[in-house]
Scaffold this active site. Structure first.
Site, short mmCIF file in Angstrom:
data_model
loop_
_atom_site.label_atom_id
_atom_site.label_comp_id
_atom_site.label_asym_id
_atom_site.label_seq_id
_atom_site.Cartn_x
_atom_site.Cartn_y
_atom_site.Cartn_z
N LYS A 91 -5.82 1.77 4.20
CA LYS A 91 -5.63 2.11 5.62
C LYS A 91 -5.59 3.60 5.90
CE LYS A 91 -3.76 -2.11 7.51
NZ LYS A 91 -3.59 -3.00 6.33
N GLU A 113 -0.18 0.47 16.78
CA GLU A 113 0.44 -0.85 16.69
C GLU A 113 0.55 -1.19 15.21
OE1 GLU A 113 -2.78 -0.48 16.79
OE2 GLU A 113 -3.31 -1.78 15.11
N SER A 379 -7.79 -4.02 -2.16
CA SER A 379 -7.44 -3.27 -0.94
C SER A 379 -6.08 -2.61 -0.96
CB SER A 379 -7.54 -4.19 0.28
OG SER A 379 -6.66 -5.30 0.17
C1 LIG Z 1 -3.86 -4.37 6.34
C2 LIG Z 1 -4.35 -4.82 5.04
C3 LIG Z 1 -5.42 -5.73 4.93
C4 LIG Z 1 -6.08 -6.36 6.11
O1 LIG Z 1 -6.67 -5.46 7.01
P1 LIG Z 1 -8.24 -5.26 7.08
O2 LIG Z 1 -8.44 -4.46 8.30
O3 LIG Z 1 -8.88 -6.61 7.16
O4 LIG Z 1 -8.65 -4.55 5.84
C5 LIG Z 1 -5.86 -6.07 3.65
N1 LIG Z 1 -5.27 -5.59 2.55
C6 LIG Z 1 -4.23 -4.72 2.61
C7 LIG Z 1 -3.62 -4.23 1.34
C8 LIG Z 1 -3.73 -4.31 3.85
O5 LIG Z 1 -2.70 -3.46 3.89
#
Ligand SMILES: *Cc1c(COP(=O)(O)O)cnc(C)c1O
Length: 395
Positions: A91, A113, A379
């Site tokens: 993010k 948000e 992610s």
């Molecule tokens: C917020 C988040 C997501 C989901 O958000 P996307 O916008 O779909 O990427 C996925 N993995 C992690 C670790 C997150 O913090």
């Protein structure tokens, strides 16, 4: 002629996208739309963005070849390690980009948000870095559920404002943020945390996240002698980590795209967040997309054990990838995701976020070939989810 899967000049991905906004928001969105491409392509912007990604976020993140998973699943499995980014997930790539943009637009106040608090933390972080005032809207229920992230935001100097309407969760926090922006159009920039919202947000956020896929191209060239994997796989909440990985491959049809959604307790249980399968076309937060809604068009509350995946919509890019069949959509239950969280921890020494665990569970659902090169977007890291893991497995 083949149509691109990227955004068109009107802000649409096929049937989806656009900017369905109240008149009161028009000036803010129009300012952003008319300037985001120009500003983000200026040399000084690119230089500062790249430097911060390198020195502050810790990029490039590794593309790690997993010997053990590759052996067990009889293919070539790579992990793109976004979990190693500062603040623990992808993010921050987006919030760095947007804070630099906000500065160049002369904004002195940032709003955001947040649901689980991950985007709130990433926003509070860049605001601290730049010395800019930060207000994060968060549902009252989420404030209670996600206390550690609320504490982080406060430590970083952000003001966390509770959203007390509706279900008191993410969509209500988003409504509050939009209301704030309408009331403060001159000095405030709204940092949206995923590839959702009115145009130009989905495209802007995808561009800032595209560093993920662009790095994969270079790293794969070095590791395998070619830029393109056979599959790219990512979990989809709003869709930003997925969009970042897919970005350079969208129109390269030889690269298969797999989007992984949260099935929650199961698609048919009414406790799920599998938007592509359960959703219908509608407008949410300024964008035409697929979303979970009742017969009369009211947004229904999604459910997933992972707070980052329980958004009732998906970004317009992903809605189009689904409708056009460019991507495969696979949904994974809480149970399977949790099992994979433990499996990745024990097999690779990597504790993934529960969101991320969903992506890996595809290995049990889909058969790959020995020659296939598969890149999973890792992610985020699981520190924030340790309590959930520990309680679930009674460790
Ligand atoms: C917020 C988040 C997501 C989901 O958000 P996307 O916008 O779909 O990427 C996925 N993995 C992690 C670790 C997150 O913090």
């Amino acid at each position: 002629m083949h149509k691109s899967y990227n955004v068109d000049s009107d802000g649409y991905y096929g049937d989806f996208g656009g900017a369905y906004i109240p008149e009161m928001m028009y000036s803010n969105i129009n300012e952003l739309k008319s300037k985001y491409l120009e500003i983000s392509s200026q040399a000084d912007f690119i230089k500062e963005f790249d430097e911060l990604l390198k020195q502050y976020v810790g990029r490039p993140t590794p593309l790690y070849f997993s010997k053990r998973l590759s052996r067990e699943y009889n293919s070539k499995i790579y992990l793109k390690r976004e979990d190693l980014c500062h603040t623990g997930a992808h993010k921050i790539n987006n919030t760095i980009g947007q804070i630099l943009l906000a500065q160049r637009l002369g904004k002195t106040r940032i709003i955001a948000e947040t649901g689980a608090g991950q985007h709130g933390v990433a926003t509070a972080t860049v605001c601290a870095l730049m010395g800019i005032k930060c207000i994060v809207y968060m549902g009252e229920v989420d404030i209670k559920r996600q206390a550690p992230n609320v504490a982080r935001m406060k430590m970083l100097g952000a003001e966390v404002k509770p959203a007390c309407s509706g279900s008191k969760t993410l969509k209500d926090a988003t409504n509050e943020a939009i209301r704030d922006w309408i009331n403060n159009p001159i000095d405030t920039h709204y940092i949206i945390g995923s590839v959702v919202g009115p145009h130009p947000y989905p495209d802007m956020v995808a561009r800032f996240q595209s560093v993920i896929g662009l790095e994969v191209k270079e790293q794969l060239l070095e590791a395998e002698g070619k830029e393109n994997p056979d599959y790219v796989v990512a979990c989809v909440g709003g869709g930003s980590n997925a969009a970042g990985l897919f970005y350079p491959y969208l129109d390269d049809l030889k690269v298969n795209i797999i989007c992984v959604e949260a099935a929650g307790m199961g698609i048919k249980t009414g406790k799920s967040a599998a938007t592509s399968i359960l959703g219908k076309e509608g407008v949410i937060h300024g964008s035409k997309t697929l979303l979970m809604q009742s017969k009369d068009g009211q947004i229904t509350e999604p459910y997933s054990i992972s707070a980052g995946l329980d958004y009732p919509g998906i970004g317009p890019m992903h809605a189009n990838l689904f409708r056009s069949k460019r991507a495969d959509f696979i949904s994974i239950t809480d149970k399977k995701a949790m099992e994979w969280g433990l499996k990745l921890s024990r097999m690779e020494g990597i504790i993934p976020a529960i969101e991320t665990s969903h992506a890996f569970a595809v290995l049990d659902k889909k058969k790959f070939m020995k020659k296939d090169i598969i890149v999973f977007n890792c992610s985020g890291r699981g520190d924030k989810d340790l309590d959930t893991y520990i309680n679930y497995f009674k460790l």
